[in-house]
Design an enzyme around this catalytic site. Sequence first.
Site, short mmCIF file in Angstrom:
data_model
loop_
_atom_site.label_atom_id
_atom_site.label_comp_id
_atom_site.label_asym_id
_atom_site.label_seq_id
_atom_site.Cartn_x
_atom_site.Cartn_y
_atom_site.Cartn_z
N CYS A 63 13.31 -8.37 3.45
CA CYS A 63 12.97 -8.92 4.76
C CYS A 63 13.20 -10.44 4.77
O CYS A 63 14.33 -10.88 4.75
CB CYS A 63 11.54 -8.54 5.16
SG CYS A 63 11.22 -8.66 6.93
N HIS B 7 12.03 -2.48 4.69
CA HIS B 7 11.02 -2.35 3.65
C HIS B 7 11.05 -0.96 3.04
O HIS B 7 11.05 0.04 3.75
CB HIS B 7 9.63 -2.61 4.22
CG HIS B 7 9.44 -4.00 4.73
ND1 HIS B 7 9.03 -5.04 3.93
CD2 HIS B 7 9.63 -4.52 5.97
CE1 HIS B 7 8.95 -6.14 4.65
NE2 HIS B 7 9.32 -5.86 5.89
N GLU C 55 9.01 -0.81 -0.02
CA GLU C 55 7.92 -1.00 -0.97
C GLU C 55 6.55 -0.63 -0.40
O GLU C 55 5.52 -0.85 -1.04
CB GLU C 55 7.91 -2.46 -1.44
CG GLU C 55 7.30 -3.46 -0.47
CD GLU C 55 8.17 -3.89 0.69
OE1 GLU C 55 7.80 -4.85 1.39
OE2 GLU C 55 9.24 -3.27 0.90
#
Length: 254
Positions: A102, A191, A193
Site C-alpha cells: 500500500c 493488502h 497481510e
Amino acid sequence: MLSPAVLVNKGSDPMRILVLQHLDVEHPGSFREFWAEHGHDWTAVELDAGEAIPDLSPFDLMVVMGGPMDVWQEAEHPWLVPEKAAIRTWVQEMGRPYLGICLGHQLLAVALGGEVGLMAAPEVGFAQVNLTEAGATDPLLGGFGPTYSVFQWHGAEVKRLPEGAVALAANAACPVQAMRWGRHAYGLQYHVEITPTTVPEWQAIPAYAESLKTALGPVAAAALEGEVAARLPHFNAMARRLDDGLRALITTAP
C-alpha cells in the site's frame, strides 16, 4: 540495477527483516506467523512515533507497510524524507530485496523517481486484479493469475512508474496494482497481510473510516468485518505463498 551478489543471506539461514511502519495497527499482520515459523528476526521501526531508521547493513529484507498519510506530505510527516532516502539506498545502492504494501508500494515508486497521486475515488474492500503480461511470468506473482481477488484500502495510486519498473497487476480503478523494480524490489497496492483484527483496528482511524464510508456506504462498511473474516483463509494462503516466493528469490540468488 539490482545486483544479487550483494545479498546478505543467500542460504537457508533465518533472515533479519527490517519493517518500516507508519501506524501501529498497520503491521506485518499474518506475515509475522510465517516469519516465526522460519525463525526470522524482524525489527519494527515506528516512524510516525519518531523512531529512527537503523543501520541498514545487517538486514536481508526490507518490508514497508501502509499508513493513512500520503507520500507527498513531507511537511506534516518529515520522517518521509529519510524514509524515501533509505528505500532508495536499499534498493538502488545496496541491491537488497524489498516488499512494499500500500503506502510502502507508493513509497517505492516515488523513491525511485516515479509519481503518485490521488485516485478519482478511493478503492476500499474487495476487488479483482489482473496480471499483466509481465506479471504472468513473474516469479513472485505469476502463480496467482490471471485474475485474483484482493483486499483494498487506498485513495492514492502510482500514476507513473519509475524507470526500470514494470507493472505486474492492474484493474480499471488502478493500473498499477503491483510492480517490480529490478529483480527483487516489489510493491503491492493491495493488502494480503490482513488478520481478524485488521478491519476494526483500521476503522478506528478517522481517515480510514472516512474513505471506507465514501467507497462503500454505511451499510456495506458495517458489514465489511464479517465479510473479511469469511475470506481470511484465502488471504492467508496468498500471504504465505508470497512469503514463500520472496524467500525463494532471496535464498536462490546466484
